[in-house]
Write a protein that holds these residues in place. Structure first.
Motif, PDB file in Angstrom:
ATOM      1  N   ASP A 166       0.808  -1.223   0.000  1.00  0.00           N
ATOM      2  CA  ASP A 166       0.000   0.000   0.000  1.00  0.00           C
ATOM      3  C   ASP A 166       0.841   1.273   0.000  1.00  0.00           C
ATOM      4  O   ASP A 166       0.524   2.220  -0.720  1.00  0.00           O
ATOM      5  N   HIS A 167       1.929   1.298   0.771  1.00  0.00           N
ATOM      6  CA  HIS A 167       2.749   2.517   0.816  1.00  0.00           C
ATOM      7  C   HIS A 167       3.399   2.810  -0.539  1.00  0.00           C
ATOM      8  O   HIS A 167       3.623   3.967  -0.889  1.00  0.00           O
ATOM      9  N   SER A 168       3.683   1.776  -1.318  1.00  0.00           N
ATOM     10  CA  SER A 168       4.274   1.975  -2.648  1.00  0.00           C
ATOM     11  C   SER A 168       3.227   2.394  -3.673  1.00  0.00           C
ATOM     12  O   SER A 168       3.541   3.121  -4.622  1.00  0.00           O
TER      13      SER A 168
ATOM     14  N   GLN B 122       1.134   4.536  -3.336  1.00  0.00           N
ATOM     15  CA  GLN B 122       0.964   5.987  -3.235  1.00  0.00           C
ATOM     16  C   GLN B 122       1.680   6.739  -4.358  1.00  0.00           C
ATOM     17  O   GLN B 122       1.371   7.896  -4.631  1.00  0.00           O
ATOM     18  N   SER B 123       2.616   6.089  -5.019  1.00  0.00           N
ATOM     19  CA  SER B 123       3.377   6.738  -6.091  1.00  0.00           C
ATOM     20  C   SER B 123       2.642   6.760  -7.423  1.00  0.00           C
ATOM     21  O   SER B 123       3.123   7.382  -8.374  1.00  0.00           O
TER      22      SER B 123
ATOM     23  N   LYS C 242      -2.466  12.430  -3.102  1.00  0.00           N
ATOM     24  CA  LYS C 242      -2.110  11.082  -3.542  1.00  0.00           C
ATOM     25  C   LYS C 242      -3.362  10.231  -3.486  1.00  0.00           C
ATOM     26  O   LYS C 242      -4.006  10.121  -2.446  1.00  0.00           O
TER      27      LYS C 242
END
Length: 185
Positions: A117-119, A121-122, A141
């Protein structure tokens, strides 16, 4: 037994071992190569990307990107890139030239579903990457699989320099069936 940098075969093997380590080890120097393209107005552009895969048999590596990034516009105009890796521990510089194919759409959904999930965001920034904004955080984002793309980099040429006690440089190219050639460093 010789060191890897003393033979063309050893250097070639070390290059691909380094690329594999860049995929599997988030702390390896090959994880984040410099990726250079030529802009539509013919200016060189370089940025850091994350190495997501490598295949020595096919001489291919791949990275992920947002479909709205500047590199996509550049690659649509000139579908070629150069990548640069510096591994200080090995005293090894690797330069790659590649023809690049952009893949996007529903076929990438299984890959998207496995991205942390954190990736994610890109991929999916509003306004799109590179758009002028009023303040440093004047964007949102919103992860969006429709803006996710994979760049398949078909390696055409490799130049490697080992900066050990005695410098060695070697070249490998697809048109020579990856047979190595020593070069003056």
């Amino acid at each position: 037994m010789s060191n890897w940098f003393e033979t063309l075969e050893g250097i070639h093997t070390q290059i691909w071992d380094t690329l594999v380590q860049g995929v599997v080890d988030a702390n390896h120097p090959a994880r984040q190569p410099t990726f250079a393209t030529v802009s539509p107005d013919n200016w060189p552009e370089a940025r850091t990307v994350v190495l997501r895969g490598s295949d020595s048999e096919a001489a291919t590596i791949w990275v992920h990107t947002d479909l709205h990034s500047d590199k996509i516009r550049s690659l649509q105009t000139t579908p070629r890139a150069a990548l640069h890796i510096w591994d200080a521990d090995q005293a090894l510089q690797i330069r790659l030239q590649a023809e690049v194919e952009i893949e996007s759409g529903p076929t990438l959904r299984p890959i998207w579903d496995n991205i942390p999930d954190h990736s994610k965001q890109s991929y999916g920034v509003t306004p799109p990457p590179g758009t002028p904004i009023d303040t440093g955080l004047d964007y949102v984002k919103d992860p969006n699989p429709d803006t996710f793309a994979m760049l398949h980099c078909q390696i055409t040429h490799i130049d490697a320099v080992h900066l050990g006690e005695q410098h060695r440089r070697a070249s490998f190219s697809r048109h020579r069936q990856w047979t190595g050639q020593w070069l003056s460093p």
